[in-house]
Design a protein around this motif. Structure first.
Motif, PDB file in Angstrom:
ATOM      1  N   PRO A  85      62.554 147.472  57.265  1.00  0.00           N
ATOM      2  CA  PRO A  85      61.552 146.837  56.635  1.00  0.00           C
ATOM      3  C   PRO A  85      61.194 145.382  56.900  1.00  0.00           C
ATOM      4  O   PRO A  85      62.194 144.744  57.154  1.00  0.00           O
ATOM      5  CB  PRO A  85      62.126 146.791  55.032  1.00  0.00           C
ATOM      6  CG  PRO A  85      63.603 146.785  55.220  1.00  0.00           C
ATOM      7  CD  PRO A  85      64.144 147.672  56.540  1.00  0.00           C
ATOM      8  N   PHE A  86      59.996 145.152  56.903  1.00  0.00           N
ATOM      9  CA  PHE A  86      59.697 143.784  57.301  1.00  0.00           C
ATOM     10  C   PHE A  86      59.008 143.095  56.026  1.00  0.00           C
ATOM     11  O   PHE A  86      58.640 141.801  56.027  1.00  0.00           O
ATOM     12  CB  PHE A  86      58.547 143.687  58.368  1.00  0.00           C
ATOM     13  CG  PHE A  86      57.570 144.369  58.200  1.00  0.00           C
ATOM     14  CD1 PHE A  86      56.481 143.748  57.810  1.00  0.00           C
ATOM     15  CD2 PHE A  86      57.210 145.771  58.360  1.00  0.00           C
ATOM     16  CE1 PHE A  86      55.031 144.522  57.198  1.00  0.00           C
ATOM     17  CE2 PHE A  86      56.098 146.576  58.124  1.00  0.00           C
ATOM     18  CZ  PHE A  86      55.226 145.953  57.777  1.00  0.00           C
ATOM     19  N   ALA A  87      58.929 143.766  55.023  1.00  0.00           N
ATOM     20  CA  ALA A  87      58.280 143.150  53.681  1.00  0.00           C
ATOM     21  C   ALA A  87      58.917 143.871  52.500  1.00  0.00           C
ATOM     22  O   ALA A  87      59.154 144.880  52.483  1.00  0.00           O
ATOM     23  CB  ALA A  87      56.708 143.331  53.609  1.00  0.00           C
ATOM     24  N   TRP A  88      59.134 143.041  51.459  1.00  0.00           N
ATOM     25  CA  TRP A  88      59.824 143.549  50.174  1.00  0.00           C
ATOM     26  C   TRP A  88      59.024 143.180  49.072  1.00  0.00           C
ATOM     27  O   TRP A  88      58.634 142.056  49.010  1.00  0.00           O
ATOM     28  CB  TRP A  88      61.092 142.617  50.162  1.00  0.00           C
ATOM     29  CG  TRP A  88      62.050 143.011  51.243  1.00  0.00           C
ATOM     30  CD1 TRP A  88      62.228 142.405  52.479  1.00  0.00           C
ATOM     31  CD2 TRP A  88      63.268 144.043  51.290  1.00  0.00           C
ATOM     32  NE1 TRP A  88      63.441 142.819  53.016  1.00  0.00           N
ATOM     33  CE2 TRP A  88      63.788 143.797  52.216  1.00  0.00           C
ATOM     34  CE3 TRP A  88      63.359 145.056  50.415  1.00  0.00           C
ATOM     35  CZ2 TRP A  88      64.937 144.668  52.814  1.00  0.00           C
ATOM     36  CZ3 TRP A  88      64.325 145.724  50.804  1.00  0.00           C
ATOM     37  CH2 TRP A  88      65.285 145.753  51.886  1.00  0.00           C
ATOM     38  N   ASN A  89      58.835 143.959  48.097  1.00  0.00           N
ATOM     39  CA  ASN A  89      58.045 143.835  46.879  1.00  0.00           C
ATOM     40  C   ASN A  89      58.874 144.352  45.884  1.00  0.00           C
ATOM     41  O   ASN A  89      59.463 145.529  46.103  1.00  0.00           O
ATOM     42  CB  ASN A  89      56.668 144.718  47.106  1.00  0.00           C
ATOM     43  CG  ASN A  89      55.631 144.008  48.202  1.00  0.00           C
ATOM     44  OD1 ASN A  89      55.311 142.849  47.999  1.00  0.00           O
ATOM     45  ND2 ASN A  89      55.496 144.960  49.010  1.00  0.00           N
ATOM     46  N   ASP A  90      58.580 143.670  44.655  1.00  0.00           N
ATOM     47  CA  ASP A  90      59.297 144.202  43.491  1.00  0.00           C
ATOM     48  C   ASP A  90      60.872 144.544  43.595  1.00  0.00           C
ATOM     49  O   ASP A  90      61.284 145.524  42.837  1.00  0.00           O
ATOM     50  CB  ASP A  90      58.639 145.164  42.801  1.00  0.00           C
ATOM     51  CG  ASP A  90      57.127 144.943  42.569  1.00  0.00           C
ATOM     52  OD1 ASP A  90      56.853 143.770  42.199  1.00  0.00           O
ATOM     53  OD2 ASP A  90      56.238 145.919  42.897  1.00  0.00           O
ATOM     54  N   VAL A  91      61.726 143.641  44.356  1.00  0.00           N
ATOM     55  CA  VAL A  91      63.084 143.808  44.544  1.00  0.00           C
ATOM     56  C   VAL A  91      63.734 143.035  43.450  1.00  0.00           C
ATOM     57  O   VAL A  91      63.456 141.821  43.304  1.00  0.00           O
ATOM     58  CB  VAL A  91      63.581 143.455  45.836  1.00  0.00           C
ATOM     59  CG1 VAL A  91      64.922 143.665  45.917  1.00  0.00           C
ATOM     60  CG2 VAL A  91      62.499 144.450  46.836  1.00  0.00           C
ATOM     61  N   HIS A  92      64.618 143.527  42.710  1.00  0.00           N
ATOM     62  CA  HIS A  92      65.499 142.823  41.920  1.00  0.00           C
ATOM     63  C   HIS A  92      66.910 142.652  41.981  1.00  0.00           C
ATOM     64  O   HIS A  92      67.337 143.922  42.325  1.00  0.00           O
ATOM     65  CB  HIS A  92      65.322 143.193  40.533  1.00  0.00           C
ATOM     66  CG  HIS A  92      63.652 143.122  39.972  1.00  0.00           C
ATOM     67  ND1 HIS A  92      63.094 142.092  39.591  1.00  0.00           N
ATOM     68  CD2 HIS A  92      62.618 144.198  40.113  1.00  0.00           C
ATOM     69  CE1 HIS A  92      61.865 142.464  39.422  1.00  0.00           C
ATOM     70  NE2 HIS A  92      61.617 143.478  39.562  1.00  0.00           N
TER      71      HIS A  92
END
Length: 103
Positions: A85-92
Motif C-alpha cells: 500500500p502507498f496510502a492509508w485511510n481510516d486506519v485505527h
C-alpha cells in the motif's frame, strides 16, 4: 482455511527471487492459511528487530503483514509481484506494543 506448508520459507524464497532481500529483522511471517484466493497469516516480531517499545505498531511487524502476498494464487506466476500500500485511510490502532498478529 487450509494451512500452506512451509509458507514462510516459500514466501521468502519467492521474495528473494524477485529482488526483495529481507534480512532476519524483517522476516516475521510464521504461518499462512488459504481459503480460496484469500490468505490469512500469522506474523511475529523477530528478536533481531528489537522490542516494540515506543511504537504503536513496530515497522518490521507491519511490513511482515504483506509477505504472505508472495503466495497469492490469483495471478499467474509470471505476473506475480509484491503489492504494497502507498496510502492509508481510516486506519485505527486499538492496542500497542504487539509482538504477534493474525492478519
Amino acid at each position: 482455511a487450509v494451512p500452506i506448508e512451509d509458507a514462510a520459507e516459500r514466501a521468502y524464497g519467492e521474495l528473494d527471487a524477485t529482488g526483495y532481500g529481507y534480512g532476519p529483522a524483517f522476516r516475521g511471517l510464521r504461518a499462512v492459511w488459504a481459503h480460496g484466493t484469500d490468505l490469512y497469516a500469522e506474523v511475529t516480531l523477530p528478536e533481531e528487530a528489537g522490542k516494540p517499545d515506543g511504537y504503536g505498531l513496530h515497522p518490521a511487524l507491519l511490513d511482515a503483514c504483506f509477505h504472505a502476498g508472495a503466495l497469492r494464487t490469483d495471478q499467474p506466476d509470471h505476473e506475480r509481484h509484491l503489492v504494497l500500500p502507498f496510502a492509508w485511510n481510516d486506519v485505527h490502532l486499538y492496542a500497542g506494543a504487539a509482538t504477534t498478529l493474525r492478519v
